[in-house]
Design a protein around this motif. Sequence first.
Motif, short mmCIF file in Angstrom:
data_model
loop_
_atom_site.label_atom_id
_atom_site.label_comp_id
_atom_site.label_asym_id
_atom_site.label_seq_id
_atom_site.Cartn_x
_atom_site.Cartn_y
_atom_site.Cartn_z
N CYS A 652 7.65 8.08 -10.47
CA CYS A 652 8.09 7.47 -9.21
C CYS A 652 9.62 7.49 -9.12
O CYS A 652 10.19 7.74 -8.05
N ARG A 681 -3.05 4.37 -7.46
CA ARG A 681 -2.64 3.71 -6.22
C ARG A 681 -1.30 3.00 -6.34
O ARG A 681 -0.69 2.64 -5.35
N VAL A 684 1.36 4.67 -4.28
CA VAL A 684 1.21 4.81 -2.83
C VAL A 684 2.43 4.27 -2.09
O VAL A 684 2.94 4.89 -1.15
N ALA A 685 2.93 3.11 -2.50
CA ALA A 685 4.06 2.50 -1.80
C ALA A 685 5.29 3.40 -1.86
O ALA A 685 5.99 3.61 -0.86
N THR A 688 4.71 6.53 0.31
CA THR A 688 4.77 6.19 1.74
C THR A 688 6.21 6.07 2.20
O THR A 688 6.59 6.55 3.28
N GLN A 689 7.03 5.43 1.35
CA GLN A 689 8.45 5.29 1.67
C GLN A 689 9.13 6.64 1.77
O GLN A 689 9.93 6.89 2.68
#
Length: 726
Positions: A652, A681, A684-685, A688-689
């Motif tokens: 990430c 999951r 995901v944040a 999405t960003q």
Amino acid sequence: MGAQTSGERAPAQIEGLVKQLLVTRKAVRLYPAASNIPRENAAEVVKILRGALQSSPTVRLTVTKDGLFYGGLPLLPGRAAFIAFARELYAYHLSDVRFHAGVTAEEVVSFLAILDEPPEEVEASGGFSTRLWDRQVDGITVGEIATKIVDVPPEPTDQGPGASQAPQEAWPPDPALVDSWLASVKGLNPSNRRLLVRVLQSPMLTTRYLEESVVDRATSAAVNLLGERVSAMAHLAANEVADDRPALYRAIAESIMGLDLELREHLLADRLLGDARIDDTLAEVVRQLSLTDVCMALAEGFAADRISQEGLSRALRNLALISRSAREDFLETARAQMEQTGAAADASESILEAVWPIQLRAEAEHKIPEQDDAVLSSVMKLVDLAAAGRLADESDEEIAALRQEAHAGVTDGDVLAALVTLVTLERRPDAFSSMMALVEDSLGMLLEWGEYEIAADAAASLMALEGDESLASAARARVHDAVRALARPELMGRIAPAMRLFHRGSAEYDACRRLLGILGAHAIEPLLEVLADEPDMLARKALVELISAIAVEHIAALGEHVQDSRWYFVRNVVTILGATRAREALPYLARALRHSDSRVRRETIRALASMRDRYAEEMLIAALDDDDAQNVQLASRFLGSTQARGAVPALCAVARGEGRGNRDTGPRVEAIEALGRIGDRAAVAVLTQIAASRGILRPGRSREVRVAAEGALEEIGRSVDGGTAT
């Protein structure tokens, strides 16, 4: 789509480069590998590159499906042939191609030859970068991504430290400078390498350098120093383009013949001819010398005393072993030169008999006394009483076997095998020492004779003898040294080509494998040295496979070499350690992961990817902080393919462009795709960003990252729907 431009065109020099690349690509495709035509066209590519690389450390071509770009500017836009060439590169998921200073014509040909392999096979084998490594191409690197390129990032302008051109060296170079170059031939930068080759191309200049190197030195010291210098020159020449090697070998040979008469004779007799027996590269240089000239140089130092005769015999014998002349021609030439220098006919014949024996002679130690005639008569009567019919029986299997053995004859290997057997049985100190001396002198010759089975049997017998407690400790130490001597690099250098020559399952192949297994740790380091000096790519690959087959029992011995100063040597060691797939190799791979050369770290990442171990996974996660884009991409790819959930936080960080390592577009896209494959999951944040972000300064790069994030989110969504995401 391609990059948006304002109608500007790339420099004409770069367009010329791409045109010549396409011409060379067609030549590589149309002509066989042995043809010179592809290399001649590649040489033109290198010529253009040399001009372009004067103002930049690299020439970088960006790849899209719509064409090639340089610095954001299109190269030959709208021309079908060049668009097709770009799409050919695009099919291998290449984002860019970089040409570095020092690139050679051979590397250009190897790079283009990979395009003849199906893209799926290249991808399955580790990607285009791996194929370049397999072919030992270091002057060309590529960027690889798994998604389609939608825009072209601008050409970086920061060339980094050391990018300025080195000042022009004075000509001819100072001898001390040439000394330093020859002392570090393997790590020489391309500029100095070219200057050194230029020196070697001038025999007169090279002779002057060699003579100046040994001024005021004793003869023995001068000979040793010159031997080292000539050997380094020969190995430099061996690594040049195949078409240039003969001329360089010839130039080195001419420089040797230009030396002072006495110095030349000592150099040939005391150093070069002996070294050439075990060094094929040096032998190529010696073969460039006229047989007449060498024999004359050796004969001019001849004297009538025994030591001089033995020295001349030894030198001529070494010359005979590496010469490609017929036996009769060699002997006639040597005889003529010795007679020309005033050697007596009987002395000449004695020397030549020692060089190339015409027949074996044996002398009886004891003459049968006349008074023993009665005993002899009794023996002859017993012979007369023998069963003559039995001896003449052709159907007798034992007699047939004896006849077959007699026809086959007894080889030197058979004699040495018998000596080894006697040594294992002998316990009298004087007798043991005498026979062991014979074994020590001849044991290595078994591999030169191709007697691999006998060599393996002899090694097994000696290893068993070394552990025999009934043998004195000093004698066991001597046996140990004899076995170690059998594993010398020059002898191990004969094992590798033998195992390539003979097919698996043959008696010779199995004997070589058995010998390596017996020698064990003794063979590891010599084989590594052979690997380090091997110029041929296919031979290097064979050696890596050979060492890998016995490496699992000797990981510690291999691991000691990850600190070696030669990056290419360390890379081979890392490959071998990775092939073991043993957990014991991981601490050594951890050291290699901190190596200063990015190519060593890249190979370490590949090695770690083959190991299913928590520690290996942690090291791959650590590799995400590498400052080399390809290394970060490779680590991300492997972490994604193994679905390493522990890597999600680090991936990430790469996806967001944060952290200490390389965070260019390629690594970010690769990390995003890895997150999609892992399907966690927790990502995901972040994804999405990224998908919602809009770049202002570099919209092309932002768009590429956004598209990758959207694809990863879709993949995680499918995983969630399938019930596999966590």
